[in-house]
Design an enzyme around this catalytic site. Structure first.
Site, mmCIF file in Angstrom:
data_model
loop_
_atom_site.group_PDB
_atom_site.id
_atom_site.type_symbol
_atom_site.label_atom_id
_atom_site.label_comp_id
_atom_site.label_asym_id
_atom_site.label_seq_id
_atom_site.Cartn_x
_atom_site.Cartn_y
_atom_site.Cartn_z
ATOM 1 N N ASP A 149 -7.331 -2.168 3.985
ATOM 2 C CA ASP A 149 -6.317 -3.140 3.564
ATOM 3 C C ASP A 149 -6.582 -4.532 4.132
ATOM 4 O O ASP A 149 -6.002 -5.516 3.674
ATOM 5 C CB ASP A 149 -4.920 -2.702 4.034
ATOM 6 C CG ASP A 149 -4.502 -1.366 3.439
ATOM 7 O OD1 ASP A 149 -4.891 -1.088 2.300
ATOM 8 O OD2 ASP A 149 -3.792 -0.608 4.122
ATOM 9 N N ASP A 193 -1.814 -0.873 6.024
ATOM 10 C CA ASP A 193 -1.955 -0.322 7.373
ATOM 11 C C ASP A 193 -3.359 0.149 7.709
ATOM 12 O O ASP A 193 -3.560 0.749 8.765
ATOM 13 C CB ASP A 193 -0.989 0.845 7.572
ATOM 14 C CG ASP A 193 -1.350 2.055 6.700
ATOM 15 O OD1 ASP A 193 -2.130 1.883 5.742
ATOM 16 O OD2 ASP A 193 -0.859 3.151 6.993
ATOM 17 N N ASP A 227 0.874 -1.163 0.000
ATOM 18 C CA ASP A 227 0.000 0.000 0.000
ATOM 19 C C ASP A 227 0.920 1.224 0.000
ATOM 20 O O ASP A 227 1.974 1.208 0.631
ATOM 21 C CB ASP A 227 -0.885 -0.010 1.248
ATOM 22 C CG ASP A 227 -1.747 1.222 1.351
ATOM 23 O OD1 ASP A 227 -2.476 1.504 0.390
ATOM 24 O OD2 ASP A 227 -1.683 1.902 2.390
#
Length: 728
Positions: A615, A611, A411
């Site tokens: 996600d 995080d 990410d």
């Protein structure tokens, strides 16, 4: 996304550092496309909806596993049985005639002392051995022999043979009480260690459920009423006060507030939500009250949809088998076959007592202590070493799978980047000095607490620029800020500010600012008494460690991909900076899971690093989910690995540890099974014609010695350097 100085009106939905509003007149960015994800469709078969806060507490010691060799067993159960079994094993071993003979001591004799090993050994068999007996029976019914059946076979044969000896039946000398006790104790210890390393799927679901409040304030014709969240319906009007969580999905119909959406987006910055804007269950109104029209409740909310995805993804990735089970299956067939052949061969030679003795010895030593500890010891030491390097291994399968990973999907925001704005460049009109322009911008912004303002001031101080005193600071919502500096009125802001002031950007600046905007950077102009002196660009800062992490992964033969909700130009700029292999941009929060599935559909094994709550489905779907420790609780719960810090180089530690621990696992398994491959034939008497016979006592001692070898080999993992700063 909208710039904090309202750049979106001219430049579409360009993404740039979204930042927390604590002061000044800075506007705030919207998620890509201007809205959060639509609530995922209701999936058939799903029952219920996220429970209320406080109802999702999870105690790992009482986790009930419903699959694999630990079906129906909890960590606490193995722990409790181990300690009691260990306590009972001490007198069993001490009063065992075979152990006394081997070690050369004489145990005290008193009335009933001879019955201490049989009585306590029986208690150990029935109590400590119960999980293995039940598990072995289930494996037998399922026709999938593994560790449980191998242990059950060994302790059952030892139990029966020992009672035959204790009762003096047939004159056999097969006193295995001490071996039975130690075998059960060591196997319980191994399973306890193993289960402590397992992650819990339920923990992620509990953390998601805890994001919802218990009650909501519903607005009626007669005022407000407090009702359970479960009683809300689509169309209801609710009041959300400062500091309160949204009880359901909806749209703001009155008021404006800064919302903390970190539990959904993973971003630490608040986002302005006003009339007509969507808000999501679980998010927090931080500064003002708003009235919201409910659009989705219960399992129709975005939060429930994410919860559903986590649940399904974790269920689909939990069917892998441990290496020890495969080794145990081999040993079961090997030992059972050897036992049958041994009994037949010695019986045909006319020695039934020898046939019984040899067969029992073969079956008892078929389950070496080393096999029960081969994997758990490696996992335990790996977990400890990883923790010292800031890597928390929650799921043993994550440790095994990491060595096979083909691609690591990061990410972007908060993982590869800091998630905070950083001044990237300064451009000036003809005749202006860059340092003077930056100093002037920092002077105006010095009274603002906005992260963009702080970044500008920080950059000026880094260049040791002197800041003149400013007075009359004023925030211009959605446009920028204004202050008086040495008798002049100076503005700092985006395109909306230029339009309001009726000034035009000089041609000498246009080339630079266009290039910045093409990268997706936020552009702020510095205007002194109506004259545009220059501009600065602000971008999400790339972590210095990210470049090292990406390069080191690629050197190890692992590809690196990035997923983000940012615009393509923003993502492309970061990817080019870090030399990333593949980029997924403008991905809605709920669709990150699909990108993992897309990579897997190409035959790639994926490790996902993220995080945020958005996600968590992707973390659970990936072969290995790695959560940044600074992220939300749900992301941490959904992952098999948690990085305590924000250093992406810790992923390299995980790769190296996985490969090293896998080697140790195989070395231990080879030793444990290799011992059996050699000792079982000797116990069966294949070299009896040459006078080489492995006695029951010698077989038991050698079995224990193999455990020492396995333990020492596992300790060698401590030499591995896992500090992220030392991994290359």
């Amino acid at each position: 996304m909208q710039d904090h100085h309202d750049m979106q009106d001219q430049h579409g939905t360009q993404d740039h550092p979204a930042v927390h509003h604590q002061g000044g007149g800075h506007d705030h960015p919207q998620p890509p496309g201007g809205t959060l994800t639509e609530p995922p469709a209701h999936s058939a078969g799903h029952t219920g909806h996220p429970q209320h806060a406080g109802h999702g507490q999870h105690d790992d010691d009482h986790t009930i596993h419903t699959h694999g060799q630990h079906a129906g067993h909890s960590t606490a159960m193995f722990k409790n049985r181990f300690w009691l079994t260990l306590a009972l094993s001490i007198p069993v071993v001490y009063f065992s005639p075979m152990m006394a003979h081997l070690l050369g001591y004489m145990p005290p004799e008193f009335p009933g002392s001879a019955w201490i090993p049989p009585v306590l050994g029986t208690a150990i068999f029935l109590y400590g051995g119960q999980p293995f007996l039940k598990g072995g029976l289930q494996e037998l019914k399922d026709r999938t022999p593994g560790m449980m059946l191998l242990i059950a076979m060994a302790i059952t044969v030892a139990f029966a043979a020992s009672w035959v000896t204790s009762l003096g039946i047939g004159g056999f000398d097969l006193d295995f009480w001490w071996e039975l006790a130690l075998l059960v104790a060591i196997m319980l210890l191994g399973h306890w260690i193993e289960m402590r390393a397992l992650g819990s799927a339920q923990g992620a679901l509990d953390a998601l459920a805890a994001l919802l409040p218990d009650e909501a304030e519903r607005i009626t014709d007669s005022g407000t009423e407090t009702v359970p969240v479960s009683e809300l319906n689509a169309g209801d009007l609710v009041l959300v006060r400062p500091g309160a969580r949204m009880p359901a999905d909806g749209n703001v119909v009155d008021g404006q507030a800064e919302f903390d959406e970190s539990m959904i987006t993973g971003e630490s910055k608040t986002v302005a939500r006003g009339l007509g804007d969507p808000v999501v269950a679980g998010t927090v109104a931080t500064d003002s009250s708003v009235r919201v029209r409910v659009t989705a409740v219960g399992d129709q909310t975005a939060l429930a949809g994410i919860q559903r995805l986590v649940e399904e993804a974790q269920a689909s990735s939990s069917r892998a088998q441990a290496l020890a089970d495969r080794a145990a299956a081999f040993l079961f067939y090997f030992a059972a076959g050897a036992g049958v052949l041994t009994f037949i061969a010695w019986t045909l030679m006319g020695s039934v007592p020898d046939a019984v003795t040899r067969t029992v010895t073969v079956l008892v030593i078929a389950c070496p202590h080393a096999l029960g500890l081969a994997i758990p010891l490696v996992i335990a030491i790996s977990t400890e070493q990883a923790a010292r390097a800031g890597v928390l291994i929650k799921n043993r399968m994550a440790l095994e799978r990491m060595r096979t990973i083909d691609v690591v999907l990061f990410d972007k925001t908060g993982t590869l980047t800091t998630g905070e704005p950083e001044l990237k460049d300064v451009a000036v009109a003809e005749g202006a000095d860059p340092d003077a322009v930056l100093a002037l911008a920092a002077t105006v912004e010095s009274d603002s607490e906005h992260p963009v303002a702080r970044a500008i001031v920080r950059a000026a101080k880094a260049r040791n620029l002197a800041l003149a005193p400013a007075t009359g600071f004023t925030s211009l919502t959605g446009r920028g800020v204004r202050a008086n500096v040495e008798g002049r009125t100076v503005h700092v802001g985006g395109p909306a500010l230029l339009r309001e002031l009726g000034v035009v950007e000089p041609a000498s600046l246009a080339g630079s600012t266009k290039a910045w905007m093409d990268r997706g950077a936020a552009v702020l102009h510095v205007v002194d008494d109506g004259n545009v002196l220059g501009a600065v660009s602000m971008e999400d800062a790339v972590r210095p460690e990210s470049r090292q992490a990406v390069a080191a992964l690629q050197r190890r033969g692992v590809k690196v991909a990035m997923v983000t909700g940012d615009a393509h130009q923003v993502a492309a700029a970061v990817a080019a900076d870090l030399d990333i292999d593949e980029v997924f941009a403008e991905v809605l929060p709920a669709d990150k899971d699909k990108k993992v599935a897309e990579l897997q559909g190409r035959g790639l094994r994926v490790a996902m690093v993220g995080d945020g709550v958005n996600d968590s489905p992707a973390l659970a779907r990936a072969e290995v989910g790695i959560a940044i420790g600074a992220g939300t609780d749900v992301a941490v719960e959904s992952a098999g690995v948690v990085l305590a810090g924000n250093d992406p180089r810790a992923v390299l530690s995980m790769v190296d540890l996985s490969r090293a621990s896998y080697r140790k696992m195989w070395q231990n398994l080879v030793w444990a099974t290799g011992y059996n491959v050699l000792s079982v034939p000797l116990a069966a008497g294949v070299l009896a014609f040459a006078g080489v016979v492995l006695s029951p006592a010698a077989g038991a001692v050698l079995m224990s010695a193999s455990t020492v070898v396995v333990a020492l080999n596992a300790q060698l993992l401590r030499r591995l350097k896992l500090n992220p700063s030392e991994v290359r």
